[in-house]
Design a protein around this motif. Structure first.
Motif, mmCIF file in Angstrom:
data_model
loop_
_atom_site.group_PDB
_atom_site.id
_atom_site.type_symbol
_atom_site.label_atom_id
_atom_site.label_comp_id
_atom_site.label_asym_id
_atom_site.label_seq_id
_atom_site.Cartn_x
_atom_site.Cartn_y
_atom_site.Cartn_z
ATOM 1 N N GLN A 175 28.675 -23.921 14.949
ATOM 2 C CA GLN A 175 28.941 -23.130 13.748
ATOM 3 C C GLN A 175 29.108 -21.689 14.222
ATOM 4 O OE1 GLN A 175 25.262 -23.993 11.583
ATOM 5 N NE2 GLN A 175 26.323 -25.562 10.398
ATOM 6 N N LYS A 184 26.599 -24.859 2.008
ATOM 7 C CA LYS A 184 27.742 -25.335 2.796
ATOM 8 C C LYS A 184 28.817 -25.868 1.859
ATOM 9 C CE LYS A 184 27.241 -27.141 6.874
ATOM 10 N NZ LYS A 184 26.923 -28.123 7.948
ATOM 11 N N VAL A 238 28.480 -21.234 4.428
ATOM 12 C CA VAL A 238 29.194 -21.879 5.536
ATOM 13 C C VAL A 238 30.359 -22.658 4.939
ATOM 14 C CG1 VAL A 238 29.019 -23.512 7.483
ATOM 15 C CG2 VAL A 238 26.969 -22.327 6.669
ATOM 16 N N GLU A 290 32.695 -25.806 5.879
ATOM 17 C CA GLU A 290 32.835 -26.868 6.888
ATOM 18 C C GLU A 290 34.227 -27.468 6.799
ATOM 19 O OE1 GLU A 290 29.807 -29.876 6.091
ATOM 20 O OE2 GLU A 290 31.029 -30.739 4.508
ATOM 21 N N PHE A 328 29.947 -18.099 7.748
ATOM 22 C CA PHE A 328 30.022 -18.981 8.908
ATOM 23 C C PHE A 328 31.086 -20.050 8.701
ATOM 24 C CE2 PHE A 328 25.550 -17.749 8.220
ATOM 25 C CZ PHE A 328 25.384 -16.935 9.326
ATOM 26 N N GLN A 341 32.588 -23.928 10.373
ATOM 27 C CA GLN A 341 32.334 -25.089 11.224
ATOM 28 C C GLN A 341 33.542 -25.990 11.053
ATOM 29 O OE1 GLN A 341 28.692 -27.105 10.068
ATOM 30 N NE2 GLN A 341 29.242 -28.962 11.151
#
Ligand code: C2E
Ligand code: CA
Ligand code: CA
Ligand code: CA
Length: 279
Positions: free
Chosen positions: A46, A200, A234, A236, A254, A256
């Motif tokens: 990440q 997320k 985050v 994803e 963030f 990912q």
């Protein structure tokens, strides 16, 4: 039956039978897999969006079946979800995550966090806080290195027990992320009730964010809302540079996804870190 006729009914019947048979078969096999050392972990990086620095790794379980090859977790975790064996397996994942964290620290990455998925049963297991406390003592690492990921499915079992367990774990220093945000029916209610740190955004919104205006709007308003609540976010499933650029513009903390890296098998971790990560 009805309009489709008996053949159709028969089909459903067969399918159901096959599904049950497969279920029973898999459950039997998976019960021996731990003893046979068929599980491993893969770690997916990440990144902090602005600096492009490594923030942490999500820990993802892998089952290497001797005949059928790699079986994805979505194919066996749901089957095990209500069995005591899932608890045993989940505790194995936690312990192994501590071991890998120490390995990563030895390679010079001393600030990296481990994000670990908790299963539903594990989360209402009253032994969880004591188990984690023992691991912290044994490995001598602070709980702040761990982020525990929960989905709404993890939480629905019993919200009051869930809040109790979360409070106990928070006191130990663990932080929490709500996973797959936006895919359940009550994300906002959970956000209000649960003491979480990170959200997320589910990859299903990210995949089409630059083609589908609804996905795009959902993403940018989720980022804004999460940040207004003082939490971190985050995204994803980031697969392209264009998605990364857009998420950076909108202040997503963030990312990912395959764009930076697929989950890295634990045996390749050292090479990966040497080649791709600079502290
Ligand atoms: P998840 O927690 O939502 O994990 C993210 C999944 O998205 C992973 O699939 C990861 O490989 C995949 N992914 C990451 N980036 C991308 C991308 O850019 N594109 C695409 N198409 N996919 C991406 P994986 O490893 O197959 O895991 C599936 C699910 O299995 C996880 O979803 C999680 O719910 C569950 N799972 C995995 N490991 C564990 C575990 O140790 N414990 C529990 N309870 N559940 C686990
Ligand atoms: Ca997750
Ligand atoms: Ca997820
Ligand atoms: Ca998922």
């Amino acid at each position: 039956a009805k309009k489709d006729g008996g053949g159709r009914y028969h089909m459903h019947h067969m399918e159901m039978y096959q599904r049950i048979a497969r279920h029973v078969f898999l459950e039997g096999e998976v019960r021996q897999a731990l003893a046979k050392q068929q599980f491993s972990l893969s770690l997916q990086p990440q990144l902090e969006t602005k600096s492009r620095k490594l923030y942490g790794f999500e820990v993802l379980l892998r089952w290497h079946h001797p005949k059928r090859g790699l079986i994805p977790p979505d194919d066996f975790i749901p089957i095990l979800e209500n069995s005591a064996y899932m608890l045993e397996l989940s505790y194995w994942v936690l312990r192994r995550s501590f071991e890998l964290l120490l390995q990563i620290q030895k390679l010079g990455l001393t600030q990296v966090r481990m994000a670990v998925n908790l299963s539903a049963g594990q989360f209402v297991d009253p032994k969880l806080p004591d188990y984690l406390k023992a691991l912290l003592a044994e490995f001598a690492v602070p709980a702040s290195y761990f982020e525990l990921e929960l989905t709404e499915q993890t939480l629905v079992k019993d919200i009051n027990i869930a809040i109790e367990v979360m409070s106990a774990l928070r006191e130990l220093g663990f932080s929490f992320a709500i996973d797959d945000f936006g895919t359940g029916y009550s994300s906002l209610a959970y956000l209000k009730k649960m003491p979480v740190d990170v959200i997320k955004i589910d990859k299903s919104f990210v995949f089409g964010m630059l083609e589908n205006n609804a996905d795009y709007q959902i993403i940018i308003s989720t980022i804004a809302m999460v940040k207004n609540l003082g939490l971190q976010v985050v995204a994803e499933g980031v697969e392209t540079g264009a998605q990364l650029q857009s998420l950076t513009q909108h202040d997503c903390d963030f990312i990912q996804g395959y764009y930076f890296s697929r989950p890295v098998p634990e045996v390749e971790l050292e090479d990966f870190i040497r080649a791709k990560i600079k502290d």
